[in-house]
Design a protein around this motif. Structure first.
Motif: not given
Length: 236
Positions: A125, A55, A100-102, A57, A70, A122, A118
């Protein structure tokens, strides 16, 4: 003199020699108590490898992509084609600065900077969510994207398959599967094989469960003397 013969004289011990020494410097520090060395600082930063999911920013956005902090030695880069499975006009429609991104680490560019995705994070996820829904036995809703041989495909963030026998009443011989395309339908997950990327769902089971829930709610709310409207379903 006789009294002094029984008296023991104690001589104070000298102070430990170590007390007069200067404190030993911590590793990576100088005599004037400076902060840690550059090598020690770099060793604290994340050493990320291809396939790692982290995760970060978003710190910068431009036409070439997105820079994400990261916790590594330098920001990672998400190219526009690794942002989303869905089409978009502007990158800021997908992510924004300080969000905030995974992401998944997919490699490094020629300058050694991390390349991130990303879209792939996703995707993973979505698998976690489908497995969670199946284990909980809950109902989800998804859009039917296309008709295929033997059933329809639904979009869960991943591809899901609903056999014709699990659509509507299950009377697949007489129903038009094309009518489901473009509709959001209730579903229960009945099989997940993450390794083979396979998800099978049932609209029929979800519909039956929802109908049973509505029936119980209605019966629980009815009381003698209520006036209700209904539809004649059959005459016997």
């Amino acid at each position: 003199a006789s009294d002094s013969a029984n008296v023991t004289t104690v001589t104070p011990s000298p102070a430990p020699a170590a007390a007069s020494k200067k404190p030993t410097s911590e590793p990576g520090a100088t005599g004037d108590d400076n902060s840690m060395s550059q090598s020690d600082f770099e060793s604290m930063l994340k050493e990320l490898s291809e396939g790692d999911v982290v995760t970060g920013t978003v710190v910068h956005i431009d036409k070439d992509g997105v820079l994400v902090d990261v916790g590594a030695k330098s920001e990672g880069i998400i190219r526009p084609n690794e942002l989303s499975r869905e089409p978009f006009d502007n990158i800021e429609d997908v992510v924004k600065v300080n969000e905030s991104v995974k992401v998944v680490v997919i490699g490094r560019n020629e300058d050694g900077n991390l390349l991130l995705s990303k879209k792939r994070a996703d995707f993973e996820k979505a698998w976690d969510r489908v497995i969670e829904v199946m284990n909980a036995g809950t109902i989800l809703h998804a859009m039917v994207s296309e008709r295929v041989k033997g059933g329809v495909v639904v979009d869960l963030g991943i591809r899901g398959f609903v056999p014709a026998s699990h659509l509507g009443s299950g009377d697949f011989k007489h129903q038009n599967l094309d009518k489901y395309v473009g509709q959001s339908i209730p579903l229960k997950v009945i099989e997940v094989d993450r390794q083979r990327r396979k998800v099978v769902l049932s609209n029929r089971l979800a519909t039956q469960e929802e109908r049973e829930l509505r029936k119980n709610e209605t019966l629980g709310a009815l009381k003698e003397g209520d006036v209700r409207k209904g539809i004649v379903r059959r005459v016997t």
